[in-house]
Scaffold this motif. Structure first.
Motif, mmCIF file in Angstrom:
data_model
loop_
_atom_site.group_PDB
_atom_site.id
_atom_site.type_symbol
_atom_site.label_atom_id
_atom_site.label_comp_id
_atom_site.label_asym_id
_atom_site.label_seq_id
_atom_site.Cartn_x
_atom_site.Cartn_y
_atom_site.Cartn_z
ATOM 1 N N PRO A 1 -5.038 -6.336 -4.247
ATOM 2 C CA PRO A 1 -4.464 -5.412 -5.223
ATOM 3 C C PRO A 1 -3.018 -5.738 -5.592
ATOM 4 O O PRO A 1 -2.602 -5.489 -6.734
ATOM 5 C CB PRO A 1 -4.560 -4.049 -4.531
ATOM 6 C CG PRO A 1 -4.665 -4.353 -3.078
ATOM 7 C CD PRO A 1 -5.394 -5.657 -2.988
ATOM 8 N N GLN A 48 -3.535 -0.147 2.936
ATOM 9 C CA GLN A 48 -4.357 -0.521 1.800
ATOM 10 C C GLN A 48 -4.135 0.416 0.617
ATOM 11 O O GLN A 48 -4.066 -0.016 -0.537
ATOM 12 C CB GLN A 48 -5.824 -0.522 2.210
ATOM 13 C CG GLN A 48 -6.775 -0.979 1.108
ATOM 14 C CD GLN A 48 -8.216 -1.064 1.600
ATOM 15 O OE1 GLN A 48 -8.490 -0.990 2.797
ATOM 16 N NE2 GLN A 48 -9.148 -1.209 0.675
ATOM 17 N N GLU A 107 -2.976 -0.603 -3.138
ATOM 18 C CA GLU A 107 -3.787 -0.289 -4.314
ATOM 19 C C GLU A 107 -3.028 0.569 -5.318
ATOM 20 O O GLU A 107 -3.196 0.419 -6.528
ATOM 21 C CB GLU A 107 -5.069 0.412 -3.873
ATOM 22 C CG GLU A 107 -6.011 -0.517 -3.109
ATOM 23 C CD GLU A 107 -7.194 0.196 -2.497
ATOM 24 O OE1 GLU A 107 -7.207 1.452 -2.502
ATOM 25 O OE2 GLU A 107 -8.118 -0.491 -2.007
#
Length: 290
Positions: A15, A126, A130
């Protein structure tokens, strides 16, 4: 807009590279598993290269987010390493969590190639990658940082230079040391509430509004209560990071008793098969103890 290369498309890098492309940069990606790079290109555009060296050719900035010290050495200095393809004056920005020693080693190697090196480990997990909301802690020359910071801004909530080469990695160690004790404390608190027959949601609603409140409590207590551990940074990676912290603590004479203890608790989680569980899985160990 700059010409960029991004090396390493794991749960963080994938990402992050996407944010750079969305910001308008020209992005070429490399991943050890080529299919992952091809998937990224199909999703975001840009280009994929078969080696770090080819990805880095002509790039103004080369960003990396790989696994450990050895992985980073390989993408930088290997037979087809990025340093061999980078042009004079380019900046290498490393987002991997590695030892300060390898960072300083590679910064010296980069200088020999006429390349600047910024260590820029990240925190935020994460979800942060993102959502483009990472905390980025940097070390390196001020001039190199000043060039890199506007590029890093594509996925950063905050980005700061903490000092010369290695300072970013040492700051990331501080981050992991703080998290280790905090997650263990939260696990003990929730387990204690369960044993006492209290409703954990009600407990958290009250105590989170006071001094006990934390990001971990706000974002992980529900999944911890459900024994679900697929939502963040893996135990294997945490143990790798804590190992770096403990080794560095020995080298600089810093006592880390809680960190050492929690590292052993994570070792027990690994023995339970929780290598890929997220770090909040410390509560699973407590439940197993009864």
């Amino acid at each position: 807009m700059a010409k960029l290369a991004f090396l390493g498309l794991g749960v963080m890098g994938y990402p992050m590279a996407g944010h750079l492309k969305a910001a308008g940069h020209e992005v070429t990606v490399y991943n050890r598993t080529p299919a992952k790079a091809e998937k990224w290109v199909a999703e975001h555009g840009g280009a994929a290269a078969p080696t770090p060296r080819e990805a880095a050719q002509g790039a103004d900035f080369v960003m990396s987010c790989v696994g450990n010290d050895d992985d980073l050495r390989e993408v930088c200095l290997g037979k087809d390493g990025a340093f061999k393809g980078m042009k004079t004056g380019a900046v290498f920005v490393d987002h991997t969590t590695v030892s300060a020693a390898v960072t300083r080693e590679l910064a010296g190697e980069a200088a020999g190639h006429g390349v600047a090196f910024v260590d820029a480990p990240i925190s935020g997990g994460q979800a942060g990658a993102e959502n483009g909301q990472l905390s980025v802690m940097c070390g390196g020359d001020q001039s190199a940082y000043d060039k890199a910071e506007p590029v890093i801004a594509a996925y950063a909530k905050i980005c700061r230079r903490l000092g010369e080469s290695g300072a970013g990695q040492v700051t990331k160690m501080c981050n992991q040391i703080a998290i280790a004790g905090l997650v263990q404390g939260l696990a003990e608190s929730l387990n204690f509430a369960e044993k006492a027959g209290l409703d954990s949601a009600s407990v958290v609603e009250v105590i989170s509004q006071g001094a006990a409140g934390s990001w971990q409590m706000a974002n992980r207590y529900e999944t911890m209560a459900k024994n679900e551990f697929e939502f963040g940074f893996a135990v294997d990676w945490m143990r790798k990071d804590l190992g770096i912290c403990l080794k560095t603590g020995d080298e600089i004479g810093a006592s880390l008793p809680v960190t050492a203890l929690v590292d052993q608790f994570y070792k027990e989680v690994q023995a339970m098969g929780g290598n890929r569980w997220d770090t909040s899985s410390l509560i699973a160990r407590l439940r197993k103890l009864g």
